[in-house]
Design a protein around this motif. Structure first.
Motif, mmCIF file in Angstrom:
data_model
loop_
_atom_site.group_PDB
_atom_site.id
_atom_site.type_symbol
_atom_site.label_atom_id
_atom_site.label_comp_id
_atom_site.label_asym_id
_atom_site.label_seq_id
_atom_site.Cartn_x
_atom_site.Cartn_y
_atom_site.Cartn_z
ATOM 1 N N SER A 1 -48.233 19.153 15.949
ATOM 2 C CA SER A 1 -48.298 20.773 16.163
ATOM 3 C C SER A 1 -47.883 21.088 17.428
ATOM 4 N N LEU A 2 -48.175 20.700 18.271
ATOM 5 C CA LEU A 2 -47.611 20.907 19.623
ATOM 6 C C LEU A 2 -46.224 20.643 19.772
ATOM 7 N N LYS A 3 -45.542 19.494 19.164
ATOM 8 C CA LYS A 3 -44.317 19.501 18.911
ATOM 9 C C LYS A 3 -43.307 20.595 17.941
ATOM 10 N N ASP A 4 -43.985 20.588 17.149
ATOM 11 C CA ASP A 4 -43.607 21.922 16.375
ATOM 12 C C ASP A 4 -43.305 23.358 17.108
ATOM 13 N N TRP A 5 -44.352 23.405 17.897
ATOM 14 C CA TRP A 5 -44.584 24.860 18.558
ATOM 15 C C TRP A 5 -43.225 24.660 19.651
ATOM 16 N N MET A 6 -43.173 23.420 20.377
ATOM 17 C CA MET A 6 -42.170 23.286 21.361
ATOM 18 C C MET A 6 -40.689 23.444 20.698
ATOM 19 N N VAL A 7 -40.410 22.658 19.719
ATOM 20 C CA VAL A 7 -39.165 22.941 18.979
ATOM 21 C C VAL A 7 -38.821 24.633 18.872
ATOM 22 N N ASP A 8 -39.753 25.380 18.326
ATOM 23 C CA ASP A 8 -39.728 26.755 18.201
ATOM 24 C C ASP A 8 -39.434 27.477 19.537
ATOM 25 N N GLN A 9 -39.924 27.036 20.526
ATOM 26 C CA GLN A 9 -40.076 27.779 21.910
ATOM 27 C C GLN A 9 -38.568 27.200 22.406
ATOM 28 N N ILE A 10 -38.079 26.213 22.131
ATOM 29 C CA ILE A 10 -36.747 25.722 22.453
ATOM 30 C C ILE A 10 -35.610 26.786 21.987
ATOM 31 N N GLY A 11 -35.713 26.953 20.583
ATOM 32 C CA GLY A 11 -34.963 27.733 20.087
ATOM 33 C C GLY A 11 -34.960 29.137 20.565
ATOM 34 N N ILE A 12 -36.078 29.680 21.278
ATOM 35 C CA ILE A 12 -36.054 31.123 21.687
ATOM 36 C C ILE A 12 -35.167 31.001 23.034
ATOM 37 N N VAL A 13 -35.724 29.881 23.888
ATOM 38 C CA VAL A 13 -35.086 29.918 25.322
ATOM 39 C C VAL A 13 -33.648 29.248 25.416
ATOM 40 N N ARG A 14 -33.110 28.702 24.374
ATOM 41 C CA ARG A 14 -31.933 28.061 24.333
ATOM 42 C C ARG A 14 -30.795 29.000 24.712
ATOM 43 N N PRO A 15 -30.717 30.154 24.424
ATOM 44 C CA PRO A 15 -29.565 30.859 24.986
ATOM 45 C C PRO A 15 -29.255 31.098 26.338
ATOM 46 N N VAL A 16 -30.359 30.590 27.264
ATOM 47 C CA VAL A 16 -30.241 30.904 28.738
ATOM 48 C C VAL A 16 -30.213 29.415 29.355
ATOM 49 N N LEU A 17 -30.096 28.399 28.520
ATOM 50 C CA LEU A 17 -30.077 27.053 29.114
ATOM 51 C C LEU A 17 -28.593 26.765 29.490
ATOM 52 N N GLN A 18 -28.331 26.131 30.543
ATOM 53 C CA GLN A 18 -26.737 26.182 31.004
ATOM 54 C C GLN A 18 -26.447 24.580 30.901
ATOM 55 N N SER A 19 -27.299 23.771 30.901
ATOM 56 C CA SER A 19 -26.881 22.251 30.429
ATOM 57 C C SER A 19 -27.971 21.593 29.795
ATOM 58 N N ARG A 20 -27.568 20.513 29.059
ATOM 59 C CA ARG A 20 -28.336 19.975 28.106
ATOM 60 C C ARG A 20 -29.740 19.239 28.745
ATOM 61 N N TYR A 21 -29.595 18.932 29.881
ATOM 62 C CA TYR A 21 -30.509 18.208 30.913
ATOM 63 C C TYR A 21 -31.715 19.393 30.996
ATOM 64 N N GLU A 22 -31.410 20.563 31.255
ATOM 65 C CA GLU A 22 -32.371 21.570 31.001
ATOM 66 C C GLU A 22 -33.533 21.477 30.063
ATOM 67 N N ASN A 23 -33.190 20.868 29.004
ATOM 68 C CA ASN A 23 -34.145 20.649 28.059
ATOM 69 C C ASN A 23 -35.419 19.859 28.458
ATOM 70 N N LEU A 24 -34.983 18.783 29.251
ATOM 71 C CA LEU A 24 -36.141 17.958 29.816
ATOM 72 C C LEU A 24 -36.951 18.822 30.820
ATOM 73 N N ILE A 25 -36.607 19.558 31.449
ATOM 74 C CA ILE A 25 -37.177 20.543 32.298
ATOM 75 C C ILE A 25 -38.063 21.373 31.517
ATOM 76 N N LEU A 26 -37.492 21.909 30.404
ATOM 77 C CA LEU A 26 -38.067 22.916 29.817
ATOM 78 C C LEU A 26 -39.348 22.176 28.873
ATOM 79 N N VAL A 27 -39.372 21.088 28.303
ATOM 80 C CA VAL A 27 -40.440 20.283 27.513
ATOM 81 C C VAL A 27 -41.542 20.089 28.575
#
Length: 270
Positions: free
Chosen positions: A42-68
């Motif tokens: 359930s936490l994983k599913d929530w994180m995936v949803d939030q990544i979709g919302i934040v994705r427009p402002v991520l400038q590099s792929r590695y920033e997903n690591l900071i975000l999670v």
């Protein structure tokens, strides 16, 4: 007169948020094994949803690591090492990401280059060792597979992904194989996409075609507008992709840009 469509991949054809989370989670388990040892579904599913919302402002792929890790700190107070996690909302992340990421790296005592390296290494190893599972972590937007299969327009893909990975995703998830030379990969910079559009419009076989470019990043479309040589292209912002409401509102004020919805997009390719 026929039509030629140049399509971005991530955010137009493919939703890669699931793969972004999975790659970041794998890298997080390497970098911070104690923190990510017990993330339930359930936490994983929530994180995936939030990544979709934040994705427009991520400038590099590695920033997903900071975000999670930041998202995990927001949910689990006991592991917090950053001063910003308490009371932080996803909307706050979107508004202040540039400042937040630098602050939390400092508070975590982390080095940007080290995170770039671990994220890239883990993600590349996953693709090399288990391409089928990596491919399955992606998904195509609803209707895209049918639209590509039934398209009568000439289709090109202009993507920041390596061409072979875009090809594999289309083959596995949509059973679509484009003719050779139809995918321009590694076009992660706007300048590269602009050069591809120039190449396409100069081809003799395209002179009688109406030209269309569909992209989910407003900044890229604005850069295309600045190039007089590309005035012949019809420009579309994919409203279902990785852009914010603020960006869609701005796009609506730019006469050259049409905001496209997913159902309209599928119909246009036919």
């Amino acid at each position: 007169m026929g039509d030629l469509y140049a399509l971005d991949f991530d955010g137009v054809l493919c939703d890669s948020c699931g793969e972004s989370y999975a790659s970041a989670a794998k890298a997080a388990k390497v970098r911070w094994p104690k923190l990510f040892s017990d993330v339930d579904s359930s936490l994983k599913d929530w994180m995936v949803d939030q990544i979709g919302i934040v994705r427009p402002v991520l400038q590099s792929r590695y920033e997903n690591l900071i975000l999670v890790r930041l998202l995990l700190e927001m949910k689990v107070p006991s592991i917090r090492e950053s001063s910003v996690a308490e009371g932080l909302t996803v909307e706050g992340i979107v508004e202040n990401w540039s400042e937040l990421k630098n602050l939390i790296l400092k508070e975590w005592g982390e080095d940007k280059d080290a995170l770039v390296n671990v994220f890239g290494k883990v993600r590349d190893e996953w693709k090399d060792q288990d391409l089928e599972t990596w491919t399955g972590a992606n998904r195509l937007y609803p209707g895209v597979a049918d639209a590509l299969t039934s398209a009568t327009s000439t289709i090109y893909i202009v993507t920041g992904k390596q061409s072979r990975f875009a090809e594999v995703i289309l083959e596995k998830l949509a059973e679509v194989t484009l003719p050779p030379g139809r995918i321009f990969g590694d076009a992660s910079r706007s300048s590269h996409k602009i050069e591809v559009l120039k190449q396409l419009q100069e081809k003799p076989e395209h002179q009688a075609l109406k030209l269309h470019f569909v992209e989910d990043r407003l900044a890229t479309l604005k850069e295309v507008i600045e190039v007089p040589e590309l005035d012949g292209w019809n420009l579309y912002l994919g409203g279902w992709g990785y852009n914010t409401q603020k960006e869609r509102d701005e796009a609506a004020t730019i006469p050259r840009i049409q905001i496209l919805q997913l159902s309209d997009f599928s119909n246009k390719l036919k």
